[in-house]
Design an enzyme around this catalytic site. Structure first.
Site, PDB file in Angstrom:
ATOM      1  N   MET A 155     -12.436   3.118  -0.235  1.00 42.82           N
ATOM      2  CA  MET A 155     -13.123   3.232   1.288  1.00 42.82           C
ATOM      3  C   MET A 155     -13.751   4.391   1.063  1.00 42.82           C
ATOM      4  O   MET A 155     -13.557   5.534   1.541  1.00 42.82           O
ATOM      5  CB  MET A 155     -12.139   3.423   2.112  1.00 42.82           C
ATOM      6  CG  MET A 155     -11.474   1.964   2.736  1.00 42.82           C
ATOM      7  SD  MET A 155      -9.898   2.186   3.491  1.00 42.82           S
ATOM      8  CE  MET A 155      -8.894   2.211   1.924  1.00 42.82           C
ATOM      9  N   SER A 183       0.832  -1.069  -0.064  1.00 45.44           N
ATOM     10  CA  SER A 183       0.111  -0.188   0.036  1.00 45.44           C
ATOM     11  C   SER A 183       0.906   1.301  -0.015  1.00 45.44           C
ATOM     12  O   SER A 183       1.829   1.308   0.641  1.00 45.44           O
ATOM     13  CB  SER A 183      -0.725   0.048   1.239  1.00 45.44           C
ATOM     14  OG  SER A 183      -1.161   1.268   1.517  1.00 45.44           O
ATOM     15  N   HIS A 216      -8.455   0.024  -3.733  1.00 44.73           N
ATOM     16  CA  HIS A 216      -9.305  -0.260  -2.450  1.00 44.73           C
ATOM     17  C   HIS A 216     -10.066   0.905  -2.021  1.00 44.73           C
ATOM     18  O   HIS A 216      -9.556   1.927  -1.558  1.00 44.73           O
ATOM     19  CB  HIS A 216      -8.303  -0.640  -1.152  1.00 44.73           C
ATOM     20  CG  HIS A 216      -9.006  -0.888   0.084  1.00 44.73           C
ATOM     21  ND1 HIS A 216      -8.265  -1.166   1.168  1.00 44.73           N
ATOM     22  CD2 HIS A 216     -10.366  -1.253   0.316  1.00 44.73           C
ATOM     23  CE1 HIS A 216      -9.240  -1.213   2.040  1.00 44.73           C
ATOM     24  NE2 HIS A 216     -10.489  -1.276   1.694  1.00 44.73           N
ATOM     25  N   MET A 252     -10.604  -7.005   6.032  1.00 42.06           N
ATOM     26  CA  MET A 252      -9.650  -5.940   6.622  1.00 42.06           C
ATOM     27  C   MET A 252      -9.176  -6.643   8.022  1.00 42.06           C
ATOM     28  O   MET A 252     -10.036  -7.242   8.888  1.00 42.06           O
ATOM     29  CB  MET A 252     -10.701  -4.983   6.951  1.00 42.06           C
ATOM     30  CG  MET A 252     -10.807  -4.141   5.578  1.00 42.06           C
ATOM     31  SD  MET A 252      -9.398  -3.347   4.679  1.00 42.06           S
ATOM     32  CE  MET A 252      -8.422  -2.582   6.055  1.00 42.06           C
ATOM     33  N   MET A 306      -9.959   7.196  -0.251  1.00 39.21           N
ATOM     34  CA  MET A 306     -10.805   7.412   0.891  1.00 39.21           C
ATOM     35  C   MET A 306     -11.296   8.794   0.624  1.00 39.21           C
ATOM     36  O   MET A 306     -10.688   9.667   0.333  1.00 39.21           O
ATOM     37  CB  MET A 306      -9.941   7.583   2.070  1.00 39.21           C
ATOM     38  CG  MET A 306      -9.119   6.229   2.671  1.00 39.21           C
ATOM     39  SD  MET A 306      -7.830   6.484   3.906  1.00 39.21           S
ATOM     40  CE  MET A 306      -7.222   4.886   4.055  1.00 39.21           C
ATOM     41  N   ASP A 366      -5.225   3.070  -1.819  1.00 44.53           N
ATOM     42  CA  ASP A 366      -5.967   3.288  -0.903  1.00 44.53           C
ATOM     43  C   ASP A 366      -6.891   4.395  -1.058  1.00 44.53           C
ATOM     44  O   ASP A 366      -6.302   5.554  -0.803  1.00 44.53           O
ATOM     45  CB  ASP A 366      -5.607   3.162   0.782  1.00 44.53           C
ATOM     46  CG  ASP A 366      -5.135   1.883   0.971  1.00 44.53           C
ATOM     47  OD1 ASP A 366      -5.880   0.896   1.133  1.00 44.53           O
ATOM     48  OD2 ASP A 366      -4.130   1.728   1.380  1.00 44.53           O
ATOM     49  N   HIS A 424      -1.177  -1.541  -4.391  1.00 42.37           N
ATOM     50  CA  HIS A 424      -2.398  -1.089  -3.385  1.00 42.37           C
ATOM     51  C   HIS A 424      -2.679   0.142  -3.298  1.00 42.37           C
ATOM     52  O   HIS A 424      -1.685   0.961  -2.588  1.00 42.37           O
ATOM     53  CB  HIS A 424      -2.463  -1.719  -2.298  1.00 42.37           C
ATOM     54  CG  HIS A 424      -3.766  -2.006  -1.404  1.00 42.37           C
ATOM     55  ND1 HIS A 424      -4.678  -2.852  -1.395  1.00 42.37           N
ATOM     56  CD2 HIS A 424      -3.876  -1.109  -0.325  1.00 42.37           C
ATOM     57  CE1 HIS A 424      -5.695  -2.546  -0.721  1.00 42.37           C
ATOM     58  NE2 HIS A 424      -5.368  -1.648  -0.017  1.00 42.37           N
ATOM     59  N   ASP A 447      -5.745  -7.194   4.800  1.00 42.25           N
ATOM     60  CA  ASP A 447      -5.111  -5.722   5.005  1.00 42.25           C
ATOM     61  C   ASP A 447      -5.179  -5.111   6.066  1.00 42.25           C
ATOM     62  O   ASP A 447      -6.466  -4.779   6.802  1.00 42.25           O
ATOM     63  CB  ASP A 447      -6.007  -4.861   3.609  1.00 42.25           C
ATOM     64  CG  ASP A 447      -5.668  -3.334   3.517  1.00 42.25           C
ATOM     65  OD1 ASP A 447      -4.459  -3.149   3.926  1.00 42.25           O
ATOM     66  OD2 ASP A 447      -6.512  -2.551   2.936  1.00 42.25           O
TER      67      ASP A 447
HETATM   68  C1  DX5 Z   1      -6.113   0.775   5.949  1.00 40.87           C
HETATM   69  C2  DX5 Z   1      -5.609   0.631   4.639  1.00 40.87           C
HETATM   70  C3  DX5 Z   1      -4.420  -0.194   4.266  1.00 40.87           C
HETATM   71  C4  DX5 Z   1      -3.270   0.410   5.076  1.00 40.87           C
HETATM   72  C5  DX5 Z   1      -2.287  -0.525   5.484  1.00 40.87           C
HETATM   73  O1  DX5 Z   1      -7.477   1.640   6.009  1.00 40.87           O
HETATM   74  O2  DX5 Z   1      -6.737  -0.059   3.694  1.00 40.87           O
HETATM   75  O3  DX5 Z   1      -4.161  -0.595   3.237  1.00 40.87           O
HETATM   76  O4  DX5 Z   1      -2.566   1.222   4.198  1.00 40.87           O
HETATM   77  O5  DX5 Z   1      -1.224   0.015   5.935  1.00 40.87           O
HETATM   78  P1  DX5 Z   1      -0.422  -0.876   7.139  1.00 40.87           P
HETATM   79  O6  DX5 Z   1       0.154  -2.121   6.589  1.00 40.87           O
HETATM   80  O7  DX5 Z   1       0.360   0.014   7.926  1.00 40.87           O
HETATM   81  O8  DX5 Z   1      -1.555  -1.357   8.221  1.00 40.87           O
HETATM   82 ZN    ZN Z   2      -6.295  -0.903   1.928  1.00 42.68          ZN
END
Ligand code: DX5
Ligand code: ZN
Length: 219
Positions: free
Chosen positions: A64, A6, A62, A133, A33, A31, A29, A171
């Site tokens: 969110m 990520s 991903h 998750m 948001m 993320d 990956h 994740d």
């Molecule tokens: C959290 C994200 C993850 C996060 C993982 O909401 O979906 O992908 O970046 O980071 P680590 O590996 O540091 O938990």
């Molecule tokens: Zn993620």
């Protein structure tokens, strides 16, 4: 066994260079948001498209975000090879998975730690991947939640029972400390953010994580 680092904990002012530091990654990956589904804000489709153009490694988005039904297809158009929506943010997950596949990407569905997998057993064949998750979504660097391990085991047995090719991704808090537990429980795709980007050599960490996952699943 695939490792999908990520970039959430990478340097956002130099994302092209940060992605180039992990050529051994199977996927990147990303993320996404929206500050509504989770209390944090990152990228939209325009930025994801720019990241996609900067690398030959495929992108694993991903999402969110709320309104996944409406927003997710834009991430296929932005060049992502895999698009994950949260079931908690989707009104019609079967229709959305079919739309993502029809547009040419792998369709994946994510579940927060407290969301059960059992109601979705009959739609596994509609999905290329399920993301479980192992932290509450929103931030990198959180502690791995062991309470998700039984759900990983149950998801793996459901997939075996139905004979589907669906990948099982984890994740959150995945590191050299925790990846073996996930692999033993049946995960086969591993997101790691802070573990990779806080390492002196991020690409060596990607390979070390994959080696651990492979030996744990062989054991
Ligand atoms: C959290 C994200 C993850 C996060 C993982 O909401 O979906 O992908 O970046 O980071 P680590 O590996 O540091 O938990
Ligand atoms: Zn993620």
């Amino acid at each position: 066994m695939q490792i999908t680092p990520s970039i959430l904990n990478a340097d956002f002012a130099a994302l092209g260079a940060e992605v180039a530091r992990i050529p051994s990654a199977d996927w990147i990956h990303v993320d996404v948001m929206d500050n509504h589904f989770v209390p944090n804000l990152t990228f939209g489709p325009t930025m994801v498209e720019a990241i996609s153009r900067s690398t030959s490694v495929p992108l694993d988005a991903h999402l969110m975000i709320e309104n996944a039904d409406r927003e997710a297809p834009a991430y296929v158009e932005a060049g992502c090879g895999s698009v994950t929506f949260h079931v908690e943010a989707t009104k019609a997950p079967v229709r959305l998975a079919r739309e993502i596949r029809a547009k040419g990407a792998r369709a994946s569905m994510a579940l927060k730690p407290a969301t059960p997998i059992e109601p979705y057993e009959d739609m596994l064949a509609e999905l290329d991947m399920v993301l479980l998750m192992t932290v509450e979504p929103g931030f990198g660097g959180q502690k791995f939640l062991d309470l998700v391990l039984p759900k990983i085991r149950r998801a793996r047995s459901m997939m075996d029972k139905h004979g589907v090719e669906t990948w099982l991704q984890v994740d959150g808090g995945v590191s050299l400390e925790t990846i073996e537990r996930c692999a033993e429980a049946g995960a086969d795709v591993f997101v790691a953010g802070s573990a990779v980007y806080s390492a002196d050599d991020p690409d060596a960490m990607v390979n070390a994580l994959r080696d651990k996952a492979v030996s744990a699943s062989d054991a």
